[in-house]
Design a protein around this motif. Structure first.
Motif, short mmCIF file in Angstrom:
data_model
loop_
_atom_site.label_atom_id
_atom_site.label_comp_id
_atom_site.label_asym_id
_atom_site.label_seq_id
_atom_site.Cartn_x
_atom_site.Cartn_y
_atom_site.Cartn_z
N MET A 280 48.75 37.23 51.88
CA MET A 280 48.05 35.98 51.38
C MET A 280 47.90 35.83 50.12
O MET A 280 47.04 35.32 49.45
N VAL A 281 48.62 36.59 49.24
CA VAL A 281 48.64 36.40 47.94
C VAL A 281 48.47 34.87 47.28
O VAL A 281 49.77 34.50 47.87
N GLY A 282 48.13 34.49 46.28
CA GLY A 282 48.24 33.25 46.25
C GLY A 282 47.19 32.34 46.68
O GLY A 282 47.27 31.33 46.26
N ASN A 283 46.74 32.66 47.59
CA ASN A 283 45.81 31.83 48.49
C ASN A 283 44.26 31.96 47.96
O ASN A 283 43.88 33.09 47.78
N ASP A 284 43.62 30.85 47.68
CA ASP A 284 42.40 31.08 47.16
C ASP A 284 41.28 31.34 48.27
O ASP A 284 40.08 31.79 48.10
N ASN A 285 41.61 31.11 49.47
CA ASN A 285 40.75 31.58 50.59
C ASN A 285 40.64 33.08 50.72
O ASN A 285 41.54 33.84 50.34
N PRO A 286 39.57 33.49 51.34
CA PRO A 286 39.52 34.98 51.51
C PRO A 286 40.57 35.28 52.66
O PRO A 286 41.20 34.64 53.32
N GLU B 297 41.09 49.21 35.55
CA GLU B 297 41.19 47.98 35.88
C GLU B 297 42.66 47.64 36.61
O GLU B 297 42.83 46.72 37.23
N GLN B 298 43.57 48.52 36.13
CA GLN B 298 44.78 48.40 36.76
C GLN B 298 44.64 48.62 38.12
O GLN B 298 45.45 47.63 39.13
N LEU B 299 44.20 49.55 38.66
CA LEU B 299 44.08 49.95 40.14
C LEU B 299 43.10 48.62 40.75
O LEU B 299 43.77 48.29 41.66
N ARG B 300 42.05 48.05 40.05
CA ARG B 300 41.43 47.11 40.67
C ARG B 300 42.10 45.85 40.89
O ARG B 300 42.07 45.12 41.85
N MET B 301 43.27 45.49 40.01
CA MET B 301 44.02 44.46 40.09
C MET B 301 45.11 44.74 41.34
O MET B 301 45.18 44.05 42.09
N ALA B 302 45.40 45.97 41.32
CA ALA B 302 46.45 46.25 42.64
C ALA B 302 45.56 46.29 43.91
O ALA B 302 46.27 45.71 45.01
N HIS C 96 45.39 42.32 44.79
CA HIS C 96 46.41 41.43 44.94
C HIS C 96 47.59 42.09 45.82
O HIS C 96 48.42 41.41 46.27
N ILE C 97 47.50 43.43 46.08
CA ILE C 97 48.38 44.29 46.78
C ILE C 97 47.74 44.95 47.99
O ILE C 97 48.14 44.52 49.26
#
Length: 130
Positions: free
Chosen positions: A1-7, A76-81, A84-85
């Motif tokens: 669901m990456v790229g979707n603004d919904n939860p 921060e790198q882990l938070r982003m992963a 998004h992943i």
């Protein structure tokens, strides 16, 4: 669901009405990552938390394992992963519920065998010599 603004959808919303089973290949793909196994183990013990808290805990876990200090950049790198992943993947499999908007994460009700597999894999990882 990456790229979707919904939860990210829970398994009930996505049409899957059963929790992941040991015979589900997607479960093993989800558990292939050390970070994902660790975050699931943390959630089994702590319950609902936030992405920020998960990033802090997992950064500290990795730093302690390496005998070093985790940096703000590491966190921060882990938070982003996570955002998004890892969390979208775990939500798609039905292991967690993840609300992108609020940043909350909670473990789904798992079969005892799945919970035990998660705990055992993390325990064994910690007890193995590095």
């Amino acid at each position: 669901m990456v790229g979707n603004d919904n939860p990210v959808k829970s398994r009930q919303e996505s049409g899957s009405d059963s929790a992941p089973r040991l015979s589900d290949d997607r479960l093993y793909r989800a558990l292939a990552s050390t970070q994902r196994r660790r975050l699931l183990c943390f959630l089994l013990e702590a319950g609902e938390t936030t992405v920020d808290e998960l990033a802090t805990v997992l950064t500290g876990w990795t730093a302690a394992e390496q005998g070093a200090m985790g940096t703000k950049e590491d966190r921060e790198q882990l938070r982003m992963a996570l955002r998004h992943i890892h969390l979208p993947l775990l939500a798609d499999v039905g292991l967690v519920t993840y609300d992108r908007e609020s940043g909350t994460v909670d473990i789904e009700a798992l079969a005892p065998a799945v919970s035990e597999l998660i705990r055992e894999s993390v325990d064994r990882e910690q007890s193995s010599p590095v």
